[in-house]
Design an enzyme around this catalytic site. Structure first.
Site, PDB file in Angstrom:
ATOM      1  N   GLU A 137      35.457  17.246 -36.263  1.00 21.28           N
ATOM      2  CA  GLU A 137      34.865  18.325 -37.050  1.00 21.28           C
ATOM      3  C   GLU A 137      33.449  18.029 -37.529  1.00 21.28           C
ATOM      4  OE1 GLU A 137      37.738  19.111 -40.103  1.00 21.28           O
ATOM      5  OE2 GLU A 137      38.835  20.539 -38.837  1.00 21.28           O
ATOM      6  N   GLU A 164      52.723   2.296 -32.610  1.00 22.62           N
ATOM      7  CA  GLU A 164      52.122   1.827 -33.858  1.00 22.62           C
ATOM      8  C   GLU A 164      52.469   0.370 -34.163  1.00 22.62           C
ATOM      9  OE1 GLU A 164      54.860   2.912 -37.574  1.00 22.62           O
ATOM     10  OE2 GLU A 164      54.132   4.708 -36.538  1.00 22.62           O
TER      11      GLU A 164
END
Length: 297
Positions: free
Chosen positions: A82, A113
């Site tokens: 963004e 992870e």
């Protein structure tokens, strides 16, 4: 370890959540999110210190790097993406790595992870340097992938920020600037996509936006360094130029058309009565600051 983490401890507030009707359920879920705001408010001084530490490195050409897994990783990707349309930030200067690779943005990659080595390899593949800033994101604060990325960033001399939702988390003790977002137990036990994720989103928004303001991407409170890449953003560029320069739509469009729809350039053109090239040069001389360019004699 899971039993001692605040984010994994069952909430005592709504033990009969599954019995609520929709109205009461929605009220409980929404009100629980308010804790995210409180957590970020408490972390504001740490976030401000992180901005001050990151600013000279980024101003010197460094990059924002993000590392995370699951929800935290996706929030890092979102923040990095963004910055381009909002502040004309170069894509190559906001890079996110995520456990499980790019595909994990859309499909959960279980177990990724837990790979600390891969976190280090993924971060190292971005060739971090001393002007780069890593934002290490982990709700638990103990995610091995993120700890691997942190270690690689430290080895490269990068500035490291750690955002976690549990006090005393490994991510917080392993970084230069620990940012604790203490959101406590989730209303749905362990679902850190709820208020823990909300707190991380607010913190990331606040950090990167503050950094962009300090980098002269904003004039007053107007986002004058946006990219007008679609019809909506073209209209926004015109509106911002009109407001900042106090001109009508025709004059705003005329100026923007001469400078590739750069709002900050158009503002300087109009208020200083300069051609586009001179306005661009004046902004460059003042590190892109519209306010300083307008004050120049």
């Amino acid at each position: 370890m899971l039993n001692i983490l605040n984010t994994e401890t069952p909430s005592l507030q709504h033990p009969d959540l599954d019995l609520y009707d929709s109205a009461r359920l929605m009220q409980a879920l929404v009100e629980d999110q308010l804790a995210a705001i409180d957590a970020v408010r408490a972390a504001a001084p740490a976030l401000a210190a992180a901005v001050d530490a990151a600013l000279p490195r980024i101003a010197a050409g460094g990059r924002l790097l993000y590392a995370g897994a699951g929800t935290s990783g996706r929030l890092g990707v979102l923040d990095s993406v963004e910055l381009g349309p909002t502040f004309s930030w170069p894509r190559e200067r906001a890079v996110a790595v995520m456990a499980g690779g790019d595909g994990a943005m859309f499909v959960a990659v279980e177990g990724a992870e837990d790979d600390e080595t891969q976190g280090g390899l993924d971060l190292t593949a971005q060739h971090p340097g001393p002007n780069d800033v890593l934002l290490a994101l982990a709700a638990s604060g103990h995610t091995p992938y993120v700890l691997g990325a942190l270690a690689a960033a430290h080895a490269a001399g990068s500035l490291t920020l750690g955002l976690a939702n549990n006090p005393g988390a490994a991510v917080l003790t392993a970084c230069d600037h620990p940012i604790l977002l203490d959101t406590g137990a989730e209303i749905i036990s362990g679902s850190t996509r709820l208020k823990a994720g909300t707190a991380q989103k607010i913190a990331l928004n606040s950090f990167s936006s503050a950094l962009m303001v300090r980098l002269n991407k904003v004039y007053g409170n107007l986002m004058v360094d946006m990219k007008a890449t679609n019809a909506k953003l073209v209209r926004r560029a015109v509106a911002l130029t009109r407001r900042a320069a106090g001109v009508d739509e025709a004059r705003a469009v005329a100026a923007l058309s001469q400078c590739d729809f750069s709002v900050k350039t158009a503002i300087v053109m109009l208020l200083k009565q300069l051609p586009a090239a001179d306005a661009t040069q004046l902004l460059t001389q003042h590190q892109g600051s519209v306010r300083r360019a307008l004050a120049a004699h």
